[in-house]
Design a protein around this motif. Structure first.
Motif, PDB file in Angstrom:
ATOM      1  N   PHE A   1       5.827 -18.718 -29.725  1.00 14.65           N
ATOM      2  CA  PHE A   1       4.625 -18.495 -28.911  1.00 14.65           C
ATOM      3  C   PHE A   1       3.744 -19.737 -28.897  1.00 14.65           C
ATOM      4  O   PHE A   1       3.269 -20.178 -27.843  1.00 14.65           O
ATOM      5  N   GLU A   2       3.537 -20.339 -30.062  1.00 18.51           N
ATOM      6  CA  GLU A   2       2.679 -21.522 -30.139  1.00 18.51           C
ATOM      7  C   GLU A   2       3.261 -22.680 -29.330  1.00 18.51           C
ATOM      8  O   GLU A   2       2.522 -23.420 -28.682  1.00 18.51           O
ATOM      9  N   ARG A   3       4.580 -22.833 -29.360  1.00 17.85           N
ATOM     10  CA  ARG A   3       5.206 -23.913 -28.593  1.00 17.85           C
ATOM     11  C   ARG A   3       5.166 -23.651 -27.095  1.00 17.85           C
ATOM     12  O   ARG A   3       5.263 -24.577 -26.294  1.00 17.85           O
ATOM     13  N   ASP A   4       5.026 -22.415 -26.713  1.00 22.11           N
ATOM     14  CA  ASP A   4       5.041 -22.065 -25.294  1.00 22.11           C
ATOM     15  C   ASP A   4       3.655 -22.109 -24.657  1.00 22.11           C
ATOM     16  O   ASP A   4       3.523 -22.432 -23.479  1.00 22.11           O
ATOM     17  N   ALA A   5       2.629 -21.825 -25.452  1.00 23.02           N
ATOM     18  CA  ALA A   5       1.333 -21.526 -24.852  1.00 23.02           C
ATOM     19  C   ALA A   5       0.211 -22.502 -25.181  1.00 23.02           C
ATOM     20  O   ALA A   5      -0.749 -22.604 -24.419  1.00 23.02           O
ATOM     21  N   PHE A   6       0.284 -23.219 -26.283  1.00 20.28           N
ATOM     22  CA  PHE A   6      -0.883 -23.968 -26.753  1.00 20.28           C
ATOM     23  C   PHE A   6      -0.957 -25.362 -26.151  1.00 20.28           C
ATOM     24  O   PHE A   6      -0.917 -26.374 -26.860  1.00 20.28           O
ATOM     25  N   TYR A   7      -1.071 -25.437 -24.832  1.00 24.72           N
ATOM     26  CA  TYR A   7      -1.142 -26.728 -24.161  1.00 24.72           C
ATOM     27  C   TYR A   7      -2.513 -26.933 -23.538  1.00 24.72           C
ATOM     28  O   TYR A   7      -3.059 -26.023 -22.904  1.00 24.72           O
ATOM     29  N   CYS A   8      -3.039 -28.112 -23.732  1.00 28.66           N
ATOM     30  CA  CYS A   8      -4.291 -28.503 -23.086  1.00 28.66           C
ATOM     31  C   CYS A   8      -4.024 -29.774 -22.294  1.00 28.66           C
ATOM     32  O   CYS A   8      -3.907 -30.861 -22.868  1.00 28.66           O
ATOM     33  N   GLY A   9      -3.908 -29.618 -20.989  1.00 29.00           N
ATOM     34  CA  GLY A   9      -3.732 -30.755 -20.103  1.00 29.00           C
ATOM     35  C   GLY A   9      -4.466 -30.546 -18.804  1.00 29.00           C
ATOM     36  O   GLY A   9      -4.098 -31.093 -17.764  1.00 29.00           O
ATOM     37  N   ASP A  10      -5.532 -29.732 -18.880  1.00 25.95           N
ATOM     38  CA  ASP A  10      -6.234 -29.285 -17.679  1.00 25.95           C
ATOM     39  C   ASP A  10      -7.715 -29.646 -17.726  1.00 25.95           C
ATOM     40  O   ASP A  10      -8.553 -28.937 -17.184  1.00 25.95           O
ATOM     41  N   THR A  11      -8.032 -30.749 -18.376  1.00 24.12           N
ATOM     42  CA  THR A  11      -9.427 -31.137 -18.558  1.00 24.12           C
ATOM     43  C   THR A  11      -9.925 -31.953 -17.371  1.00 24.12           C
ATOM     44  O   THR A  11      -9.150 -32.376 -16.504  1.00 24.12           O
ATOM     45  N   ALA A  12     -11.234 -32.209 -17.359  1.00 23.76           N
ATOM     46  CA  ALA A  12     -11.789 -33.100 -16.335  1.00 23.76           C
ATOM     47  C   ALA A  12     -11.160 -34.481 -16.435  1.00 23.76           C
ATOM     48  O   ALA A  12     -10.884 -35.133 -15.413  1.00 23.76           O
ATOM     49  N   TYR A  13     -10.933 -34.943 -17.652  1.00 23.41           N
ATOM     50  CA  TYR A  13     -10.261 -36.231 -17.830  1.00 23.41           C
ATOM     51  C   TYR A  13      -8.871 -36.217 -17.198  1.00 23.41           C
ATOM     52  O   TYR A  13      -8.468 -37.177 -16.516  1.00 23.41           O
ATOM     53  N   ASP A  14      -8.115 -35.140 -17.397  1.00 14.85           N
ATOM     54  CA  ASP A  14      -6.779 -35.053 -16.798  1.00 14.85           C
ATOM     55  C   ASP A  14      -6.867 -35.042 -15.279  1.00 14.85           C
ATOM     56  O   ASP A  14      -6.025 -35.644 -14.598  1.00 14.85           O
TER      57      ASP A  14
END
Length: 354
Positions: free
Chosen positions: A183-196
């Motif tokens: 679950f952690e490998r599937d869901a814990f992504y942060c790539g949706d920031t203002a910087y991105d």
């Protein structure tokens, strides 16, 4: 593990902005995008251990286990208790609180983009997500007797059916942590920031203050030396002086390894060294550092920009007093706010438990 190339190309800042396309205005009646599990399209794929392949069914089971307080010794805590989305996937406390009222000695680290890491905890003592999950489950965080918990899980028809379908048998301590890690490998992504959004071409995604801070981050303030790449961490261990003035300081990495250095490539002493945290969602994860001793983001930035706290093992190769003005500190803080993650509420909608 493959290392991300550094996307923060702020040396060519003006040219990049000149070429960036204007942001399109979304239609007013357009529904919010659905959450799609897995890494962002322009992130590399994480390495999945061959003995724990990903399946949608395993991920769904892992999410249920991640939220289930029945896994803890006293039935009051789940994995999510220490990693709340509103607190940047930390618990928002100076140091973590465990089951049965136990107060721990270090803060709960964030789990954003954790699939890319190979060493876990502030001192790197666990070498896999599965090992980290087992340690948190049976150690101070949740205090569980793993055998007793799996006996309870196997007595719940909904869980028994899922474990049979996913693993071909009953719940065991090993496959419980495999499901949680999946679950952690599937869901814990942060790539949706203002910087991105900015680095993908939206010139309006960052304010002028934040862009000045971004230039400082990569150049004048030297932050990107350790907080590097799209993960904003070098995955290494550094002594920045936090807590070293205590009568019996926490020696961090030195409690895990007897080596004189923390890296095979740099002369980096281990005493009082802790893993470089990611800066994604950093504005939400106060208080800061491994002991939660710094209350605000501005204070943390000032401390690091001034060269850390003096002690015999301070990483002076990377840390120095940058002589930044109040305005420059404010610019850096503004940039760090552009690293706020936006997709968490969709990921962490509590599941229905068996």
């Amino acid at each position: 593990m493959r290392v991300f190339s550094l996307f923060l190309a702020f040396a060519a800042f003006a040219a990049a902005l000149a070429c960036a396309p204007a942001a399109e205005e979304p239609a007013e009646d357009m529904p919010p995008p659905a959450f799609v599990p897995g890494p962002p399209a322009d992130f590399e794929s994480p390495v999945i251990p061959p003995d724990n392949p990903q399946t949608p069914e395993k991920v769904a089971l892992g999410k249920q286990l991640y939220f289930d307080t029945r896994l803890s010794a006293d039935g009051t805590r789940s994995c999510y208790t220490c990693h709340l989305v509103e607190n940047g996937l930390t618990d928002g406390k100076p140091v973590a609180e465990g089951a049965l009222g136990r107060v721990l000695t270090r803060s709960s680290p964030t789990l954003w983009n954790i699939a890319y890491h190979t060493q876990f905890y502030w001192d790197g003592r666990s070498g896999s997500l599965e090992a980290q999950a087992r340690a948190a489950w049976t150690g101070g965080n949740m205090g569980a007797d793993a055998d007793a918990v799996v006996a309870e899980l196997n007595a719940i028809p909904g869980y028994a059916e899922q474990f049979e379908a996913v693993f071909g048998g009953a719940a065991t301590p090993d496959n419980v942590v495999q499901a949680i890690a999946a679950f952690e490998r599937d869901a814990f992504y942060c790539g949706d920031t203002a910087y991105d959004d900015w680095r993908r071409g939206d010139a309006s995604a960052m304010s002028e203050e934040a862009m000045r801070g971004a230039e400082l981050f990569t150049a004048g303030a030297g932050c990107a030396t350790c907080h590097s790449g799209v993960l904003f961490t070098d995955m290494k261990f550094h002594n920045v002086g936090i807590g070293m003035d205590a009568d019996e300081p926490d020696l961090g990495r030195a409690r895990v390894t007897e080596e004189d250095v923390c890296s095979t490539t740099e002369d980096e002493p281990c005493q009082g060294a802790f893993k470089t945290p990611t800066l994604r969602d950093i504005s939400k994860s106060a208080p800061y550092f491994h002991d939660g001793s710094v209350a605000t983001l501005e204070e943390a930035v000032r401390l690091m920009a001034s060269g850390g706290l003096a002690n015999p093992y301070l990483d002076t190769d990377e840390l120095m007093d940058r002589q930044l003005s109040d305005e420059q500190i404010a610019d850096l803080v503004a940039f760090l706010h552009t690293l706020d993650c936006n997709g968490g509420p969709q990921i962490f909608e509590p599941p229905t438990l068996p």
